[in-house]
Design a protein around this motif. Structure first.
Motif, PDB file in Angstrom:
ATOM      1  N   MET A   1       0.859  -1.180   0.000  1.00 28.74           N
ATOM      2  CA  MET A   1       0.000   0.000   0.000  1.00 28.74           C
ATOM      3  C   MET A   1       0.902   1.239   0.000  1.00 28.74           C
ATOM      4  N   SER A   2       0.592   2.165  -0.876  1.00 29.84           N
ATOM      5  CA  SER A   2       1.400   3.381  -0.958  1.00 29.84           C
ATOM      6  C   SER A   2       1.074   4.315   0.205  1.00 29.84           C
ATOM      7  N   ALA A   3       1.941   5.298   0.412  1.00 25.12           N
ATOM      8  CA  ALA A   3       1.747   6.257   1.496  1.00 25.12           C
ATOM      9  C   ALA A   3       0.476   7.083   1.271  1.00 25.12           C
ATOM     10  N   THR A   4       0.210   7.420   0.021  1.00 29.99           N
ATOM     11  CA  THR A   4      -0.985   8.205  -0.284  1.00 29.99           C
ATOM     12  C   THR A   4      -2.249   7.426   0.053  1.00 29.99           C
ATOM     13  N   ALA A   5      -2.280   6.152  -0.319  1.00 29.76           N
ATOM     14  CA  ALA A   5      -3.452   5.337  -0.020  1.00 29.76           C
ATOM     15  C   ALA A   5      -3.625   5.166   1.489  1.00 29.76           C
ATOM     16  N   ALA A   6      -2.523   5.043   2.228  1.00 32.68           N
ATOM     17  CA  ALA A   6      -2.599   4.904   3.682  1.00 32.68           C
ATOM     18  C   ALA A   6      -3.165   6.172   4.319  1.00 32.68           C
ATOM     19  N   VAL A   7      -2.719   7.320   3.840  1.00 36.80           N
ATOM     20  CA  VAL A   7      -3.216   8.590   4.377  1.00 36.80           C
ATOM     21  C   VAL A   7      -4.703   8.740   4.075  1.00 36.80           C
ATOM     22  N   ILE A   8      -5.120   8.393   2.873  1.00 42.69           N
ATOM     23  CA  ILE A   8      -6.533   8.482   2.514  1.00 42.69           C
ATOM     24  C   ILE A   8      -7.360   7.546   3.382  1.00 42.69           C
ATOM     25  N   LEU A   9      -6.853   6.341   3.624  1.00 45.09           N
ATOM     26  CA  LEU A   9      -7.564   5.384   4.467  1.00 45.09           C
ATOM     27  C   LEU A   9      -7.694   5.894   5.900  1.00 45.09           C
ATOM     28  N   VAL A  10      -6.620   6.454   6.447  1.00 47.18           N
ATOM     29  CA  VAL A  10      -6.663   7.000   7.809  1.00 47.18           C
ATOM     30  C   VAL A  10      -7.662   8.151   7.891  1.00 47.18           C
ATOM     31  N   LEU A  11      -7.653   9.040   6.910  1.00 47.28           N
ATOM     32  CA  LEU A  11      -8.605  10.151   6.905  1.00 47.28           C
ATOM     33  C   LEU A  11     -10.040   9.655   6.764  1.00 47.28           C
ATOM     34  N   ALA A  12     -10.254   8.625   5.958  1.00 46.90           N
ATOM     35  CA  ALA A  12     -11.602   8.076   5.806  1.00 46.90           C
ATOM     36  C   ALA A  12     -12.096   7.468   7.112  1.00 46.90           C
ATOM     37  N   VAL A  13     -11.246   6.714   7.788  1.00 50.31           N
ATOM     38  CA  VAL A  13     -11.636   6.117   9.063  1.00 50.31           C
ATOM     39  C   VAL A  13     -11.903   7.203  10.100  1.00 50.31           C
ATOM     40  N   GLY A  14     -11.055   8.241  10.146  1.00 49.91           N
ATOM     41  CA  GLY A  14     -11.266   9.343  11.088  1.00 49.91           C
ATOM     42  C   GLY A  14     -12.559  10.088  10.822  1.00 49.91           C
ATOM     43  N   THR A  15     -12.851  10.317   9.550  1.00 47.23           N
ATOM     44  CA  THR A  15     -14.097  10.999   9.195  1.00 47.23           C
ATOM     45  C   THR A  15     -15.302  10.167   9.611  1.00 47.23           C
TER      46      THR A  15
END
Length: 104
Positions: A1-15
């Motif tokens: 998993m790329s860093a961008t996808a990880a950041v998007i996933l973390v933001l989605a879970v936080g939202t």
């Protein structure tokens, strides 16, 4: 998993977590009246600040006179409890008329 996808996933879970907190805690947490009043006032202040920056600035500089005049006209119509469509069309008409007259 790329860093961008990880950041998007973390933001989605936080939202999703923020959206879930309201229904989960409804009825369990009671805010004091003073806190509710302060939060209400803070929301109004933030909306007015957003309105001011959107109405008075453009590209890092002043927006001229036509846009603030249109926003003022829309504000007056909203204050007079005109329907939303009338408020939007009135503000747009004032702005367009001033720009057609050569007022920047």
């Amino acid at each position: 998993m790329s860093a961008t996808a990880a950041v998007i996933l973390v933001l989605a879970v936080g939202t999703y977590a923020f959206r879930l907190v309201g229904p989960v805690l409804h009825g369990r947490v009671e805010l004091p009246v003073r806190t509710r009043e302060l939060l209400s006032a803070a929301a109004v202040v933030l909306l007015v600040a957003l309105l001011a920056t959107g109405a008075l600035t453009e590209g890092g500089g002043p927006a001229g006179w036509a846009r603030p005049a249109g926003v003022l006209a829309g504000g007056v119509l909203a204050w007079r409890r005109a329907p939303f469509a009338v408020v939007v069309l009135g503000a747009a008409a004032v702005t367009a008329a001033l720009r057609a007259a050569g007022v920047a």
